[in-house]
Design a protein around this motif. Structure first.
Motif, PDB file in Angstrom:
ATOM      1  N   HIS A  74     -16.162 -85.355  38.404  1.00 24.31           N
ATOM      2  CA  HIS A  74     -15.084 -84.974  37.492  1.00 24.31           C
ATOM      3  C   HIS A  74     -14.378 -86.229  37.010  1.00 24.31           C
ATOM      4  O   HIS A  74     -14.094 -87.119  37.795  1.00 24.31           O
ATOM      5  CB  HIS A  74     -14.076 -84.075  38.206  1.00 24.31           C
ATOM      6  CG  HIS A  74     -12.873 -83.772  37.368  1.00 24.31           C
ATOM      7  ND1 HIS A  74     -12.902 -82.837  36.353  1.00 24.31           N
ATOM      8  CD2 HIS A  74     -11.627 -84.290  37.372  1.00 24.31           C
ATOM      9  CE1 HIS A  74     -11.721 -82.789  35.786  1.00 24.31           C
ATOM     10  NE2 HIS A  74     -10.922 -83.670  36.379  1.00 24.31           N
ATOM     11  N   HIS A  85     -17.686 -79.627  29.871  1.00 25.65           N
ATOM     12  CA  HIS A  85     -18.791 -80.251  30.615  1.00 25.65           C
ATOM     13  C   HIS A  85     -19.559 -81.205  29.709  1.00 25.65           C
ATOM     14  O   HIS A  85     -19.635 -81.007  28.502  1.00 25.65           O
ATOM     15  CB  HIS A  85     -19.783 -79.195  31.122  1.00 25.65           C
ATOM     16  CG  HIS A  85     -19.238 -78.353  32.222  1.00 25.65           C
ATOM     17  ND1 HIS A  85     -19.031 -77.010  32.090  1.00 25.65           N
ATOM     18  CD2 HIS A  85     -18.859 -78.666  33.479  1.00 25.65           C
ATOM     19  CE1 HIS A  85     -18.543 -76.530  33.218  1.00 25.65           C
ATOM     20  NE2 HIS A  85     -18.435 -77.508  34.073  1.00 25.65           N
ATOM     21  N   GLY A 106     -23.503 -80.962  33.164  1.00 23.60           N
ATOM     22  CA  GLY A 106     -22.586 -80.121  33.916  1.00 23.60           C
ATOM     23  C   GLY A 106     -21.494 -80.878  34.647  1.00 23.60           C
ATOM     24  O   GLY A 106     -20.739 -80.291  35.418  1.00 23.60           O
ATOM     25  N   SER A 129     -17.969 -82.241  35.197  1.00 21.63           N
ATOM     26  CA  SER A 129     -16.693 -81.694  34.751  1.00 21.63           C
ATOM     27  C   SER A 129     -15.853 -82.782  34.100  1.00 21.63           C
ATOM     28  O   SER A 129     -15.561 -83.813  34.709  1.00 21.63           O
ATOM     29  CB  SER A 129     -15.945 -81.112  35.965  1.00 21.63           C
ATOM     30  OG  SER A 129     -14.646 -80.713  35.598  1.00 21.63           O
TER      31      SER A 129
END
Length: 153
Positions: A66, A118, A122, A124
């Motif tokens: 992330h 995203h 994928g 974050s």
């Protein structure tokens, strides 16, 4: 002591596709290597390292993949459309569906507005704007328009 984000690293499954994606977000390519590619988040201050890997699909905790990019409030208000123009969709977060605009996060000691999305693998990603600091936090998470209305009363 800490002044900001210096670097963050993410695994990617296709370096060319990821380079294209992050360029569309407006990041400048800093270095293209055999194992890792770097983009400037803020030139000379922080960068993002992308590592091509066949292990991108391995289960992980979201905090390990992330990144939050700080943006101005005016830009955050336009971010959903801006992202869609670049082929990225804002994702639902924290049970708010469908997300039409930024959410306000009552994180003590600072209140933030944020949108989540995203990258092609994928990972974050988040656009985030600080709203207030060192305030007494006494509200539930809400959409930005509701927060602004509550602050004008």
């Amino acid at each position: 002591m800490i002044k900001g984000l210096y670097e963050a690293h993410l695994p990617v499954s296709n370096m060319e596709k990821s380079i294209d994606f992050y360029r569309k977000l407006g990041l400048e390519l800093a270095h293209r290597g055999d194992a890792v590619t770097f983009f400037w988040i803020e030139k000379g201050k922080s960068w993002l390292g992308l590592w091509e890997s066949d292990k991108v699909e391995t289960p992980y905790h979201p905090s390990l993949r992330h990144i939050a990019f700080q943006v101005e409030l005016d830009d955050l208000l336009k971010a959903k459309e801006w992202l869609e123009e670049r082929g990225a969709r804002v994702k639902n977060a924290f049970g708010f569906e469908p997300v039409q605009q930024p959410l306000v996060l009552p994180n003590s000691p600072q209140t933030h507005a944020a949108l989540y999305f995203h990258d092609p693998d994928g990972n974050s990603l988040e656009f985030i704007t600080p709203l207030k600091i060192d305030e007494e936090i006494d509200f539930e998470m809400m959409e930005l328009k509701e927060y602004r209305k509550s602050q004008s009363n």
